[in-house]
Design an enzyme around this catalytic site. Sequence first.
Site, PDB file in Angstrom:
ATOM      1  N   ASP A  48       5.824   4.552   4.959  1.00  0.00           N
ATOM      2  CA  ASP A  48       6.730   3.632   5.665  1.00  0.00           C
ATOM      3  C   ASP A  48       6.900   2.318   4.894  1.00  0.00           C
ATOM      4  O   ASP A  48       7.792   1.524   5.204  1.00  0.00           O
ATOM      5  CB  ASP A  48       6.264   3.375   7.116  1.00  0.00           C
ATOM      6  CG  ASP A  48       4.846   2.842   7.210  1.00  0.00           C
ATOM      7  OD1 ASP A  48       3.970   3.331   6.471  1.00  0.00           O
ATOM      8  OD2 ASP A  48       4.611   1.925   8.024  1.00  0.00           O
ATOM      9  N   HIS A  49       6.072   2.103   3.860  1.00  0.00           N
ATOM     10  CA  HIS A  49       6.199   0.908   3.015  1.00  0.00           C
ATOM     11  C   HIS A  49       6.715   1.234   1.615  1.00  0.00           C
ATOM     12  O   HIS A  49       7.395   0.438   0.994  1.00  0.00           O
ATOM     13  CB  HIS A  49       4.832   0.192   2.881  1.00  0.00           C
ATOM     14  CG  HIS A  49       4.306  -0.246   4.198  1.00  0.00           C
ATOM     15  ND1 HIS A  49       4.383  -1.547   4.635  1.00  0.00           N
ATOM     16  CD2 HIS A  49       3.747   0.465   5.208  1.00  0.00           C
ATOM     17  CE1 HIS A  49       3.880  -1.617   5.864  1.00  0.00           C
ATOM     18  NE2 HIS A  49       3.485  -0.417   6.225  1.00  0.00           N
ATOM     19  N   HIS A  53       1.283   3.888   1.858  1.00  0.00           N
ATOM     20  CA  HIS A  53       1.822   4.611   3.022  1.00  0.00           C
ATOM     21  C   HIS A  53       3.349   4.623   2.972  1.00  0.00           C
ATOM     22  O   HIS A  53       3.990   3.639   2.601  1.00  0.00           O
ATOM     23  CB  HIS A  53       1.314   3.998   4.328  1.00  0.00           C
ATOM     24  CG  HIS A  53      -0.156   4.242   4.552  1.00  0.00           C
ATOM     25  ND1 HIS A  53      -0.893   3.567   5.497  1.00  0.00           N
ATOM     26  CD2 HIS A  53      -1.025   5.092   3.937  1.00  0.00           C
ATOM     27  CE1 HIS A  53      -2.157   4.009   5.459  1.00  0.00           C
ATOM     28  NE2 HIS A  53      -2.260   4.916   4.512  1.00  0.00           N
ATOM     29  N   HIS A  82       0.853  -1.202   0.000  1.00  0.00           N
ATOM     30  CA  HIS A  82       0.000   0.000   0.000  1.00  0.00           C
ATOM     31  C   HIS A  82       0.880   1.240   0.000  1.00  0.00           C
ATOM     32  O   HIS A  82       2.082   1.170   0.254  1.00  0.00           O
ATOM     33  CB  HIS A  82      -0.986  -0.022   1.168  1.00  0.00           C
ATOM     34  CG  HIS A  82      -0.365   0.050   2.538  1.00  0.00           C
ATOM     35  ND1 HIS A  82       0.453  -0.936   3.046  1.00  0.00           N
ATOM     36  CD2 HIS A  82      -0.459   0.983   3.514  1.00  0.00           C
ATOM     37  CE1 HIS A  82       0.828  -0.604   4.266  1.00  0.00           C
ATOM     38  NE2 HIS A  82       0.291   0.552   4.562  1.00  0.00           N
TER      39      HIS A  82
HETATM   40 ZN   LIG Z   1       2.880   0.521   7.947  1.00  0.00          ZN
END
Ligand SMILES: [Zn+2]
Length: 302
Positions: free
Chosen positions: A109-110, A107, A105
């Site tokens: 942090d990914h 976001h 996804h």
């Molecule tokens: Zn995350």
Amino acid sequence: MSDVPAVPVGFAELDPPADPRATWELPGLGQLPVTLALEPLVTRVLAPNPSGMTLDGTNTYLVGEPGSGQAVLVDPGPDDPAHLDRVTSALAERDARCVAIMVTHHHWDHAEAALPWSDHFGVRVAAADPDVAGPSGRVLQPGEDLSLAGTSIGVVPTAGHCWDHLAFRIESGAVLVGDHVLGRGTSVVTHPEGDVVAYLESLRRVYDLGPSALYPGHGPELTQDPLAVLDFYRAHRDFREQQILMLLDEVAQPVSALVEVIYAAVPRTLWPAAEQSTRAALAKLERQGRVHVAADGVRLVG
Ligand SMILES: [Zn+2]
């Protein structure tokens, strides 16, 4: 004079569902090894970005058939040189080169490292969000099976945490679940981006795959009884809904007051995320015609 809202009789007696992981021997917060081979197909590499929201940090996964000389990078995480070093070492340990980057996804942090590392490795990015995949990337479709790195990877739609969320099912039967399910605690369904109804459907979809293990975007791998964790996640949402309905039973309340009572035991720094989850739960109840959410507060309908 305290402005803490009145808590109805019986609220404290509502029984939270038991988290099956409480009795498992999982590594504590901050105790995850930086690099760990989880099974022949998968190595996990921990990114150095721990926080309240990311727990131990983001889990980056290398997936590939041993001996294929190839690996797919799932959720590269933060664009951090120390993390790239760790990933590069893990690739070398697997005697593999990176052949693609997949992202659960959008976001940050990914997904942050997806495009920079696609340049670095000379590979394409595959994701549901075209912005994450980039101009030369591949937009993933629900249900497709990709043949990559000597193995096959199934694309499982898991909207809920956010609109573009995907899980990836690998040949061993394990499922890489991103932030749909976390190794510790429960996942946040954001609002208005997330969707509790979709989230519950997605939990069911992963459940029906009968996963042999869940490899989350944050926290330890869940191998002992993945279905029990999925049951707990569903029961946890039901419990939150019950709490909201009980608090609203006597008097209309602002969302902040609901959060204050329901998340009384949770550090205040996590209350913004808790408010998102509460608003997402209210959006579901509003769609079902059970509550009315207005600027001055939330009340039960009927
Ligand atoms: Zn995350």
